[in-house]
Design a protein around this motif. Sequence first.
Motif, mmCIF file in Angstrom:
data_model
loop_
_atom_site.group_PDB
_atom_site.id
_atom_site.type_symbol
_atom_site.label_atom_id
_atom_site.label_comp_id
_atom_site.label_asym_id
_atom_site.label_seq_id
_atom_site.Cartn_x
_atom_site.Cartn_y
_atom_site.Cartn_z
ATOM 1 N N GLY A 89 0.800 -1.228 0.000
ATOM 2 C CA GLY A 89 0.000 0.000 0.000
ATOM 3 C C GLY A 89 0.823 1.263 0.000
ATOM 4 N N THR A 90 0.527 2.158 0.931
ATOM 5 C CA THR A 90 1.226 3.444 0.990
ATOM 6 C C THR A 90 2.631 3.322 1.563
ATOM 7 O OG1 THR A 90 0.270 3.928 3.159
ATOM 8 C CG2 THR A 90 -0.933 4.745 1.221
ATOM 9 N N GLY A 91 2.986 2.141 2.078
ATOM 10 C CA GLY A 91 4.327 1.940 2.631
ATOM 11 C C GLY A 91 5.382 1.623 1.585
ATOM 12 N N LEU A 92 4.967 1.509 0.324
ATOM 13 C CA LEU A 92 5.889 1.174 -0.754
ATOM 14 C C LEU A 92 7.021 2.195 -0.815
ATOM 15 C CD1 LEU A 92 5.879 -1.113 -2.882
ATOM 16 C CD2 LEU A 92 4.835 0.500 -4.456
ATOM 17 N N PHE A 93 8.240 1.740 -0.613
ATOM 18 C CA PHE A 93 9.466 2.546 -0.644
ATOM 19 C C PHE A 93 9.554 3.604 0.454
ATOM 20 C CE2 PHE A 93 8.803 1.340 -5.183
ATOM 21 C CZ PHE A 93 9.851 0.453 -5.274
ATOM 22 N N ALA A 94 8.752 3.498 1.503
ATOM 23 C CA ALA A 94 8.768 4.498 2.569
ATOM 24 C C ALA A 94 10.081 4.432 3.352
ATOM 25 C CB ALA A 94 7.585 4.287 3.517
ATOM 26 N N PHE A 95 10.718 5.559 3.531
ATOM 27 C CA PHE A 95 11.976 5.646 4.276
ATOM 28 C C PHE A 95 11.695 5.499 5.769
ATOM 29 C CE2 PHE A 95 14.858 8.259 6.829
ATOM 30 C CZ PHE A 95 16.054 7.623 6.550
ATOM 31 N N ARG A 96 12.561 4.738 6.438
ATOM 32 C CA ARG A 96 12.494 4.577 7.890
ATOM 33 C C ARG A 96 13.813 5.057 8.481
ATOM 34 N NH1 ARG A 96 8.978 0.086 10.332
ATOM 35 N NH2 ARG A 96 10.500 0.417 11.959
ATOM 36 N N PRO A 97 13.778 5.991 9.403
ATOM 37 C CA PRO A 97 15.022 6.502 9.984
ATOM 38 C C PRO A 97 15.792 5.477 10.809
ATOM 39 C CG PRO A 97 13.119 7.484 11.073
ATOM 40 C CD PRO A 97 12.596 6.681 9.910
ATOM 41 N N GLY A 99 16.540 2.522 9.812
ATOM 42 C CA GLY A 99 17.279 1.641 8.914
ATOM 43 C C GLY A 99 16.567 0.347 8.582
ATOM 44 N N VAL A 100 15.379 0.124 9.137
ATOM 45 C CA VAL A 100 14.607 -1.074 8.820
ATOM 46 C C VAL A 100 14.047 -0.921 7.412
ATOM 47 C CG1 VAL A 100 12.546 -2.411 9.451
ATOM 48 C CG2 VAL A 100 14.089 -1.561 11.230
ATOM 49 N N HIS A 101 14.124 -1.985 6.626
ATOM 50 C CA HIS A 101 13.640 -1.958 5.251
ATOM 51 C C HIS A 101 12.146 -1.644 5.231
ATOM 52 C CE1 HIS A 101 12.658 -3.362 1.187
ATOM 53 N NE2 HIS A 101 13.943 -3.179 0.921
ATOM 54 N N TRP A 102 11.704 -0.971 4.204
ATOM 55 C CA TRP A 102 10.289 -0.570 4.129
ATOM 56 C C TRP A 102 9.334 -1.765 4.038
ATOM 57 C CZ3 TRP A 102 7.872 -2.161 -0.257
ATOM 58 C CH2 TRP A 102 8.661 -2.413 -1.379
ATOM 59 N N LYS A 103 9.812 -2.957 3.648
ATOM 60 C CA LYS A 103 8.949 -4.143 3.577
ATOM 61 C C LYS A 103 8.765 -4.833 4.931
ATOM 62 C CE LYS A 103 10.324 -5.755 -1.043
ATOM 63 N NZ LYS A 103 10.974 -6.898 -1.730
ATOM 64 N N THR A 104 9.717 -4.703 5.815
ATOM 65 C CA THR A 104 9.822 -5.549 6.999
ATOM 66 C C THR A 104 8.594 -5.509 7.901
ATOM 67 O OG1 THR A 104 12.208 -5.230 6.889
ATOM 68 C CG2 THR A 104 11.331 -6.154 8.930
ATOM 69 N N GLU A 105 8.135 -4.334 8.249
ATOM 70 C CA GLU A 105 6.988 -4.226 9.154
ATOM 71 C C GLU A 105 5.742 -4.882 8.548
ATOM 72 O OE1 GLU A 105 4.604 -0.866 11.799
ATOM 73 O OE2 GLU A 105 6.197 -0.224 10.444
ATOM 74 N N ASP A 127 16.904 -5.128 10.012
ATOM 75 C CA ASP A 127 15.699 -5.944 9.797
ATOM 76 C C ASP A 127 15.701 -7.159 10.717
ATOM 77 O OD1 ASP A 127 14.616 -4.402 7.503
ATOM 78 O OD2 ASP A 127 16.484 -5.068 6.572
ATOM 79 N N GLU A 128 16.860 -7.790 10.854
ATOM 80 C CA GLU A 128 16.991 -8.934 11.766
ATOM 81 C C GLU A 128 16.604 -8.525 13.186
ATOM 82 O OE1 GLU A 128 17.973 -12.133 11.327
ATOM 83 O OE2 GLU A 128 18.740 -12.131 9.276
ATOM 84 N N ALA A 129 17.117 -7.387 13.618
ATOM 85 C CA ALA A 129 16.840 -6.912 14.973
ATOM 86 C C ALA A 129 15.356 -6.582 15.141
ATOM 87 C CB ALA A 129 17.699 -5.695 15.296
ATOM 88 N N TYR A 130 14.771 -5.937 14.145
ATOM 89 C CA TYR A 130 13.357 -5.585 14.222
ATOM 90 C C TYR A 130 12.500 -6.848 14.336
ATOM 91 C CZ TYR A 130 8.746 -3.846 13.018
ATOM 92 O OH TYR A 130 7.400 -3.555 13.038
ATOM 93 N N VAL A 131 12.737 -7.820 13.466
ATOM 94 C CA VAL A 131 11.954 -9.055 13.475
ATOM 95 C C VAL A 131 12.122 -9.770 14.816
ATOM 96 C CG1 VAL A 131 11.684 -11.349 12.420
ATOM 97 C CG2 VAL A 131 11.922 -9.316 10.965
ATOM 98 N N ALA A 132 13.346 -9.853 15.308
ATOM 99 C CA ALA A 132 13.597 -10.523 16.586
ATOM 100 C C ALA A 132 12.866 -9.832 17.738
ATOM 101 C CB ALA A 132 15.096 -10.587 16.869
ATOM 102 N N SER A 133 12.694 -8.511 17.647
ATOM 103 C CA SER A 133 12.075 -7.772 18.752
ATOM 104 C C SER A 133 10.551 -7.753 18.706
ATOM 105 C CB SER A 133 12.607 -6.336 18.793
ATOM 106 O OG SER A 133 12.108 -5.590 17.693
ATOM 107 N N VAL A 134 9.946 -7.944 17.531
ATOM 108 C CA VAL A 134 8.484 -7.815 17.458
ATOM 109 C C VAL A 134 7.752 -9.078 16.998
ATOM 110 C CG1 VAL A 134 8.611 -5.313 17.071
ATOM 111 C CG2 VAL A 134 8.414 -6.853 15.118
ATOM 112 N N HIS A 135 8.466 -10.013 16.401
ATOM 113 C CA HIS A 135 7.805 -11.218 15.885
ATOM 114 C C HIS A 135 7.938 -12.351 16.897
ATOM 115 C CE1 HIS A 135 6.133 -13.954 12.973
ATOM 116 N NE2 HIS A 135 7.168 -14.759 13.102
ATOM 117 N N PRO A 136 6.812 -12.921 17.355
ATOM 118 C CA PRO A 136 6.880 -13.944 18.395
ATOM 119 C C PRO A 136 7.295 -15.334 17.908
ATOM 120 C CG PRO A 136 4.600 -13.575 17.778
ATOM 121 C CD PRO A 136 5.432 -12.561 17.024
#
Length: 167
Positions: A89-97, A99-105, A127-136
């Motif tokens: 959706g609207t997250g396509l290519f959205a910059f994240r400060p 450093g997490v890739h725009w697809k990850t969330e 991305d690894e850190a983000y997934v490890a912190s929010v994905h159960p």
Amino acid sequence: MSRPLLFLDVDGPLNPYAAQPERRPEGYTTIRVALQPGRPLRVWLNPSHGAALLGLGYELCWATTWMDAANRWIGPVIGLPELPYVDFGTGLFAFRPDGVHWKTEAIVAHAEGRAFAWVDDEQSPADEAYVASVHPGPALLHHVSPRLGLREGDFTALAEFAATLRT
């Protein structure tokens, strides 16, 4: 127990776009895709990848900027049925400060806690850190070189990860 998800990017893993431009990789075929007006996009695809992916025991899902267009252009060439896709959706290519890739969330949200593997050429330690912190659930973020595309070692790593989920 449900099968783990396998999120598939197109450009990089399935289409080794960064390979030498004048040399199509062995085993690949060329298609020309006009997603937008103008010059068609050259895409290299390996017809054997569909059967190999289907044989891994995952539930496949597109995770690509192609979104549903992957079902029209990519799937038929490599022998995949119509697959669900992550709608960015609207997250396509959205910059994240951070450093997490725009697809990850969106991929993590789509997984809804299920075990998953994600093949892409743009993942990073953020991305690894983000997934490890929010994905159960268990997750494998598997980087594929955009110069090579999916290779035997990549299929082995995906199969090994899936096997750890069955034990």
